[in-house]
Design an enzyme around this catalytic site. Structure first.
Site, PDB file in Angstrom:
ATOM      1  N   LYS A  99      38.113  41.024  32.226  1.00 34.88           N
ATOM      2  CA  LYS A  99      38.466  40.136  33.335  1.00 34.88           C
ATOM      3  C   LYS A  99      37.597  38.911  33.315  1.00 34.88           C
ATOM      4  CE  LYS A  99      38.381  40.172  38.294  1.00 34.88           C
ATOM      5  NZ  LYS A  99      37.708  40.655  39.421  1.00 34.88           N
ATOM      6  N   LYS A 125      33.365  42.266  32.986  1.00 36.29           N
ATOM      7  CA  LYS A 125      33.740  41.325  34.048  1.00 36.29           C
ATOM      8  C   LYS A 125      32.763  40.167  34.019  1.00 36.29           C
ATOM      9  CE  LYS A 125      34.439  40.932  39.007  1.00 36.29           C
ATOM     10  NZ  LYS A 125      34.488  41.640  40.295  1.00 36.29           N
TER      11      LYS A 125
HETATM   12  C1  PBG Z   1      35.527  42.087  43.822  1.00 32.89           C
HETATM   13  C2  PBG Z   1      36.572  41.489  42.974  1.00 32.89           C
HETATM   14  C3  PBG Z   1      36.777  40.146  42.620  1.00 32.89           C
HETATM   15  C4  PBG Z   1      37.964  40.103  41.903  1.00 32.89           C
HETATM   16  C5  PBG Z   1      38.420  41.408  41.801  1.00 32.89           C
HETATM   17  N1  PBG Z   1      37.541  42.249  42.447  1.00 32.89           N
HETATM   18  C6  PBG Z   1      36.045  38.924  43.003  1.00 32.89           C
HETATM   19  C7  PBG Z   1      34.691  38.667  42.534  1.00 32.89           C
HETATM   20  O1  PBG Z   1      34.103  39.399  41.739  1.00 32.89           O
HETATM   21  O2  PBG Z   1      34.134  37.687  43.026  1.00 32.89           O
HETATM   22  C8  PBG Z   1      38.616  38.858  41.373  1.00 32.89           C
HETATM   23  C9  PBG Z   1      40.100  38.923  41.254  1.00 32.89           C
HETATM   24  C10 PBG Z   1      40.772  37.610  41.112  1.00 32.89           C
HETATM   25  O3  PBG Z   1      40.173  36.520  41.009  1.00 32.89           O
HETATM   26  O4  PBG Z   1      42.010  37.646  41.088  1.00 32.89           O
HETATM   27  N2  PBG Z   1      34.240  42.076  43.342  1.00 32.89           N
END
Ligand code: PBG
Length: 328
Positions: free
Chosen positions: A252, A199
């Site tokens: 992601k 991520k």
């Molecule tokens: C929670 C989380 C996030 C997303 C999924 N789980 C946001 C982040 O890390 O700031 C992002 C999902 C999206 O942008 O569609 N930590």
């Protein structure tokens, strides 16, 4: 007669039937996971459209069940839940509260749609007053190890509510092991973990932070989410999560990281998920809203790109749109 015997690639593109015969990749309804934002409100029919994500809304419980019923009718098989608690605190206690909003949504969905695969996002950022994904030290740093127990507690509370798959997105080190152990100790050894293993600290989460009201109040997430230029680091993250017990590995965002998806697919034998995030959704919505892109074609082409890169599962706010297009 030609003198040079060139390749006639067009033969296999001449008709739709021939193109279908030789098509290499497809999107199956079973690949799609639809995220929803569920809000703790008095009015369970609450619906608040998300400005930067046209077509998506924050939903009260009854509204969530209505949306899900429509999606299930179109063939949706899996949802991912994010919760917005009634109040936030330093320790994100709404994430692991008995009767918390996600816990209630999970049990309500499983009661109404027993076949539906209900996936829960495990993180503290929607529940902490400071908006970070873990506990903060007095100097404002996110503390890794003290956060692990809270993530594990959150995961167990989701499993107790009936969740089918647990998806930690916080990017703390060791969270998969902590969650796996806690699930096993609570009798949930059969509940799989889909780790947001790779991520990145991405600007493409911008609209989500409006949707989930989870933007950090100070600083950013660069000290725990990955640095976008790195790819060898992605191998270490994924290998560590698999060693800790992750069943599915996620990359992601999706579109800017298709090389990473391909590398994961070629390196590991675990199923690979790709998350087409809120910013990717917003780009297609904005451009198609102006008439600059054909909406449905952009949706399907963006999703097939992720599959072609090697993703097995797709998390996308376009899941319902894709089902509609596939059903034509
Ligand atoms: C929670 C989380 C996030 C997303 C999924 N789980 C946001 C982040 O890390 O700031 C992002 C999902 C999206 O942008 O569609 N930590």
């Amino acid at each position: 007669m030609t003198h040079f015997d060139f390749h006639r690639g067009r033969r296999l593109r001449r008709t739709e039937t021939i193109r279908e015969l030789v098509r290499e990749t497809e999107i199956r309804p079973a690949d799609l996971i639809m995220p929803y934002f569920v809000v703790e409100t008095e009015d369970s029919h609450y619906r608040k459209p998300i400005g930067s994500m046209p077509g998506q809304a924050q939903l009260g419980l009854a509204a969530l069940y209505e949306e899900t019923a429509k999606a299930v009718d179109l063939g949706l098989r899996a949802v991912l839940l994010f919760g917005l608690p009634g109040s936030k605190d330093e320790a994100g206690s709404g994430a692991y509260a008995q009767g918390g909003i996600v816990q209630r949504a999970v049990s309500g969905l499983k009661k109404r749609f027993p076949q539906l695969c209900v996936v829960t996002d495990v993180c503290l950022c929607e529940y902490t007053s400071h908006g970070h994904c873990g506990l903060l030290s007095p100097s404002g740093e996110v503390q890794n190890d003290p956060t692990l127990a809270l993530l594990a507690q959150t995961a167990v509370s989701h499993a107790q509510a009936g969740a089918d798959l647990i998806a930690p997105s916080d990017m703390m080190d060791g969270r998969v092991a902590a969650i796996r152990e806690a699930l096993d100790d609570s009798g949930f050894e059969n509940i799989p973990v889909m780790s947001y293993a790779v991520k990145y600290a991405s600007c493409f989460y911008g609209p989500f932070r409006e949707a989930a009201e989870s933007a950090p109040k100070s600083g950013d997430r660069k000290a725990y989410q990955m640095d976008p230029p790195n790819v060898r680091e992605a191998l270490r993250e994924a290998a560590a999560d698999i060693a800790e017990g992750a069943d599915i590995i996620m990359v992601k965002p999706g579109m800017p990281y298709q090389d990473v998806i391909r590398l994961m697919r070629d390196t590991f034998d675990a199923p690979i998920a790709a998350y087409q995030v809120s910013g990717e959704y917003a780009m297609i919505k904005a451009a198609s809203g102006h008439g600059w892109l054909d909406h449905d074609r952009a949706v399907m082409e963006s999703l097939i790109g992720l599959k072609r890169a090697g993703a097995d599962l797709l998390l996308t706010y376009f899941a319902v749109d894709a089902l509609r297009v596939l059903g034509r």
